[in-house]
Design an enzyme around this catalytic site. Structure first.
Site, PDB file in Angstrom:
ATOM      1  N   LYS A  24      -4.048 -15.333 -38.582  1.00 49.99           N
ATOM      2  CA  LYS A  24      -5.126 -16.283 -38.846  1.00 49.99           C
ATOM      3  C   LYS A  24      -5.684 -16.091 -40.261  1.00 49.99           C
ATOM      4  CE  LYS A  24      -7.531 -17.066 -35.179  1.00 49.99           C
ATOM      5  NZ  LYS A  24      -8.400 -16.618 -34.096  1.00 49.99           N
ATOM      6  N   MET A 105     -10.201 -10.453 -27.421  1.00 54.61           N
ATOM      7  CA  MET A 105     -11.429 -11.173 -27.716  1.00 54.61           C
ATOM      8  C   MET A 105     -11.098 -12.221 -28.754  1.00 54.61           C
ATOM      9  SD  MET A 105     -14.815 -10.210 -29.636  1.00 54.61           S
ATOM     10  CE  MET A 105     -14.649 -11.511 -30.825  1.00 54.61           C
ATOM     11  N   SER A 765      32.388   0.564 -23.874  1.00 53.10           N
ATOM     12  CA  SER A 765      31.298  -0.353 -23.572  1.00 53.10           C
ATOM     13  C   SER A 765      30.097   0.521 -23.222  1.00 53.10           C
ATOM     14  CB  SER A 765      31.678  -1.248 -22.394  1.00 53.10           C
ATOM     15  OG  SER A 765      30.612  -2.125 -22.145  1.00 53.10           O
ATOM     16  N   CYS A 832      27.127  -3.295 -22.245  1.00 49.24           N
ATOM     17  CA  CYS A 832      27.028  -4.119 -21.042  1.00 49.24           C
ATOM     18  C   CYS A 832      25.835  -3.741 -20.162  1.00 49.24           C
ATOM     19  CB  CYS A 832      28.321  -4.074 -20.243  1.00 49.24           C
ATOM     20  SG  CYS A 832      28.728  -2.435 -19.643  1.00 49.24           S
TER      21      CYS A 832
HETATM   22  C1  PEP Z   1      25.059   0.663 -17.202  1.00 47.78           C
HETATM   23  O1  PEP Z   1      24.902   1.770 -16.717  1.00 47.78           O
HETATM   24  O2  PEP Z   1      24.484   0.261 -18.231  1.00 47.78           O
HETATM   25  C2  PEP Z   1      25.949  -0.306 -16.540  1.00 47.78           C
HETATM   26  C3  PEP Z   1      26.206  -1.477 -17.081  1.00 47.78           C
HETATM   27  O3  PEP Z   1      26.422   0.028 -15.322  1.00 47.78           O
HETATM   28  P1  PEP Z   1      25.586  -0.064 -13.948  1.00 47.78           P
HETATM   29  O4  PEP Z   1      24.305  -0.765 -14.264  1.00 47.78           O
HETATM   30  O5  PEP Z   1      26.440  -0.829 -13.024  1.00 47.78           O
HETATM   31  O6  PEP Z   1      25.447   1.370 -13.599  1.00 47.78           O
END
Ligand code: PEP
Ligand code: MG
Length: 876
Positions: A24, A105, A765, A832
């Site tokens: 702001k 606030m 991964s 992942c």
């Molecule tokens: C993880 O551990 O990040 C993963 C992808 O495997 P999971 O969640 O299935 O243990």
């Protein structure tokens, strides 16, 4: 913090100083520079906020001195004096963090009024009604926001007076009425604080500034910060601005404006205003504001100037602006401007339109949409057939799109409690306030009786991506008897209602939701994101349905197919249970023979959906006892099916019990104990690929992923099983099939020894769910219960299971990337864990050179955009 500049006059700053002056403050300074009529003042910086906390929640002498000096400057430039009984200077005090933050606030208006200055205002304006209206508002705001006195006491007081006098609206209150109210308000203040209402304007000012700093640390602000990854230590600034009055009479007014429609993105100014009112009247939704078009009829000169400034600001900031303005005796002032919050569809439309209008580049457009907002677009709408059969029972303003059904909850507490019990609730309120933020989070959607498109509920719901309908004035709420009444029909707390945030319609029953439709702008915008990003995006998908959604939303492959998720289907679980409780190899192989065709079929279907895209399939990971029956009758049924006794099976199940299953017999450890499980899964993966490759031209190259590796010998051992099995099938089928074997890096020891592991793995991964669990030593399943104490004590600010902890877990990932590339320069790197769909974690993955992120299918668009943003910010 000696000799630090902690206070800036508006003409000393500019828009680039957001970190120091808050959003702001920086924008007010910029407007001043642009020559836009802005009431003058100064900003107490975010560093002064840190100084306040460092001094044990006290304003230091240094900051007090600088505020006094700035105030003197303001007195000089305005020709008014703070506390003067002739020409008093009145000011507003507003918080202003780096990004605007509901929950803190917000505003105190008319500060500087006391028993003497109010009389001076009466003399100056010859309008005692106005002067006392300002004074009673100030007392109420000061008492409630600075001193924490319950606001409803004041509201009750004014309601009682109106009832006694037979008034319908506040504007009927006379000067004498308001003078009387001031006396009553001060009494409420004294009863609660034990002291008279403070007369000294300087005392009022320093208390108000301290209250803004304190509100930075309140629970609601905390919730908002966590939701939006805003660090605590960036602090808030405070803006002190000379008052201009929208409540001076019929030539005065105040309003809120958006340079484009914040709900649809349409290129048309969208503004609401009220004559003879102060800002809070518009935002609080107590009176329903007028559309700006009527201002053209009322005062064309002011209207034209207003339109010119709105356009100038939008062009200057190259983005849709959200502005507050006040007209005082026919003179227009702009009080603030900022990039406006908008719905996801509006965000896309505005970004695409601004590029097409030649105002911004594609790269700039990419940065204008919050990746998390895309989520909303993927949420379902009401099923059109069902909707056609359902009667609309009420209609309000369509404040935030989406569709939801739920049971009525009357308060934030109730919404939170019932949500925890698994109920879908809809928060129904007269209007919402910052206290309701947690209730809004817990609800499917929000319905209010009062308020316009710029009311608290509308703005906050939009920013949360929650469906919301406001200003639904034909609802009568009776929270004591726990029902709402619409046109004579009562709906109780156990009744379902449904809300359509795109039309404003309310329905008196639950309605099935259906798939959403994505607009053309979505496709255009996402195509730009794909053109720009270098990080690939895959999906975590275990079924054909997930895989189809993943492809639809632009996933470039599957980064994680959790095979165990296929085992829970009713027709499979029996064979899986047989496999687990098998007493010997023969029994286990018999069970595996039953599972093999099912797995093979799953993989065939997934490959077919994914066509030429990569598919990473992970071998069985969770502890086996997760699959076992727990209920007596289920155990009995399984025992009968397996022709063993109940006692025998029950004892096997008991033996399989583990104290810490997350750190127990799972992941690759299962393959070490039972190689035949890995063999069966490899067979299914390879045979399915051969079948699909024979039928199609997809040339499937399966990626087989071994979970929970902590030692390279472990990987070698399991990999050997996989390769032997695969080669045997390939030889038997006399085909050529490529396949890759890689591993998850999810145990700290794997990250530390990634150089050794990379010699055996074709890809890594990062399983950041387990990696976070094991690096912190927090149980994934239980951490939620005590992490909240860590947040409240500021030990951790964010949930490390949602956003990568870059200092710890992130360091391990970086180390593994470097070690892995050192021994295997061609190694493919991905992530992942849940973090693969979190925008700030994605930015981190981009910065350390990962090849792809993998996340749930619905988060794929979010990840694609976050990856593009990471590339624009940090090209690689
Ligand atoms: C993880 O551990 O990040 C993963 C992808 O495997 P999971 O969640 O299935 O243990
Ligand atoms: Mg894991």
């Amino acid at each position: 913090m000696k000799n630090k500049k902690l206070v800036y006059i508006f003409n000393e700053g500019n828009a680039s100083m957001k970190d120091l002056l808050g959003g702001k403050g920086a924008n007010i300074a910029e407007m001043t520079k642009l020559g836009i009529p802005v009431p003058q003042g100064f900003t107490v910086t975010t560093e002064a906020c840190s100084d306040y906390y460092n001094c044990g929640k006290k304003l230091s002498n240094q900051v007090i001195e600088q505020i006094n000096n700035a105030l003197e400057e303001l007195e000089k430039s305005s020709g008014k004096k703070f506390g003067s009984t002739l020409k008093p200077l009145l000011i507003s005090v507003r918080s202003g963090a780096r990004v605007s933050m509901p929950g803190m606030m917000d505003t105190i208006l008319n500060l500087g009024l006391n028993d003497e200055t109010v009389e001076a205002m009466c003399n100056l304006t010859k309008n005692s009604r106005f002067a006392y209206d300002c004074y009673r508002r100030f007392i109420q705001m000061f008492a409630s926001v600075v001193m924490d006195i319950d606001d409803s006491l004041f509201e009750q007081c004014i309601s009682n007076l109106k009832e006694a006098k037979g008034y319908k609206v506040d504007t009927e209150l006379t000067g004498e009425d308001l003078k009387g109210l001031v006396v009553n308000y001060k009494k409420i203040y004294k009863d609660h604080i034990g002291e008279e209402f403070p007369n000294d304007p300087k005392f009022q000012l320093f208390e108000a500034i301290s209250a803004v700093f304190r509100s930075w640390d309140n629970n609601r602000a905390d919730v908002y910060r966590k939701m939006n990854n805003i660090p605590w230590d960036c602090g808030t600034a405070v803006n002190i601005q000379e008052m201009v009055f929208g409540n001076k009479g019929e030539e005065s007014g105040t309003g809120v404006a958006f340079s484009r429609n914040p709900a649809t993105g349409e290129k048309k100014i969208f503004a609401e205003y009220l004559m003879n009112a102060q800002g809070e009247d518009v935002v609080a939704g107590i009176r329903t504001p007028e559309d700006i078009s009527t201002l053209e009829i009322r005062n064309k000169v002011v209207y034209d100037e207003f339109v010119a400034i709105v356009n100038k600001l939008e062009f200057h900031y190259k983005d849709m602006q959200d502005m507050e303005f006040t007209i005082e005796d026919g003179k227009l002032f702009f009080l603030q401007t900022r990039n406006g919050k908008r719905t996801a569809n509006a965000a896309l439309k505005i970004a695409v339109d601004l590029v097409e209008e030649g105002i911004i580049t594609k790269e700039e457009a990419i940065l204008k949409v919050d990746p998390k907002q895309l989520d909303v677009l993927l949420h379902p709408n009401f099923d059109s057939d069902e909707l056609a059969k359902t009667k609309v029972i009420a209609k309000g303003l369509p404040a935030s799109p989406g569709a939801a059904s739920g049971k009525i909850a009357f308060s934030t507490e109730e919404a939170k409690r019932r949500h925890k019990l698994g109920e879908n609730v809809i928060l129904v309120r007269l209007e919402t306030s910052p206290e309701d933020i947690e209730g809004m989070i817990a609800s499917e959607c929000i319905l209010t009786v009062r308020g316009g498109m710029t009311s608290h509920a509308a703005v906050v719901a939009r920013s949360m991506g929650k469906c919301c309908v406001v200003g639904c004035s034909n609802i009568i709420i009776n929270d004591k008897e726990r029902y709402i009444e619409i046109n004579g029909t009562k709906y109780f707390d156990n009744d379902f209602i449904s809300i359509d945030g795109s039309t404003g319609n309310v329905y008196g029953s639950a309605i099935k939701t259906g798939e959403c439709k994505l607009e053309k702008d979505f496709e255009t915008f996402m195509a730009w994101a794909d053109e720009i990003r270098s990080l690939k995006v895959r999906a975590n998908a275990d079924t054909v349905k997930d895989s189809k959604v993943a492809v639809k939303y632009g996933a470039e492959g599957i980064g994680l197919c959790r095979t165990e998720h296929m085992f829970f289907a009713a027709e499979r679980i029996a064979a899986v249970r047989e496999m687990i409780v098998a007493k010997n190899l023969v029994q286990r192989e018999r069970a595996l023979e039953k599972i093999l065709p099912m797995q093979r079929k799953d993989f065939i279907h997934i490959y077919e959906v994914m066509e030429r895209k990569s598919v990473t399939i992970r071998l069985l990971d969770p502890p086996l006892h997760e699959f076992l029956p727990t209920e007596k009758e289920d155990i009995q049924a399984l025992a009968e099916e397996m022709s063993i006794t109940y006692e025998e099976l029950d004892s096997t199940i008991k033996n399989l019990h583990e104290v810490n299953p997350m750190m127990g017999h799972r992941g690759c450890r299962l393959a070490v104990s039972y190689p035949e499980i890995a063999e069966m899964q490899t067979r299914a993966i390879i045979e399915a690929a051969i079948i699909v490759n024979k039928k199609t031209s997809y040339n499937i190259i399966p990626e087989i992923m071994i979970p929970l590796i902590g030692e390279v010998k472990e990987l070698k051992y399991v990999k050997n099983i996989v390769v032997k099995t695969a080669e045997k099938i390939i030889a038997k089928e006399a085909v050529s099939l490529k396949y890759h074997v890689g591993t998850m890096i999810e145990i700290p020891r794997a990250a530390i020894t990634a150089d050794e592991i990379a010699e055996e793995a074709e890809f890594f991964s990062f399983g950041t769910n387990d990696l976070t669990q094991m690096t912190f030593g927090f149980s994934r399943d239980d951490a939620g219960t005590f992490l909240k104490d860590y947040y409240s004590n500021k030990i951790y600010e964010f949930d490390p299971f949602q956003t990568i902890d870059q200092n710890g877990v992130g360091k391990l990932i970086k180390m593994a990337v470097n070690l892995g590339k050192g021994t295997n320069p061609n190694i493919k790197l991905g992530i992942c864990g849940e973090h693969g769909g979190d925008p700030s974690s994605i930015e981190f993955c981009h910065s350390i050179g990962l090849d792809y992120v993998s996340c749930s299918p619905y988060r794929v668009p979010t990840a694609r955009l976050a990856a593009a943003q990471a590339q624009v910010k940090n090209p690689r």
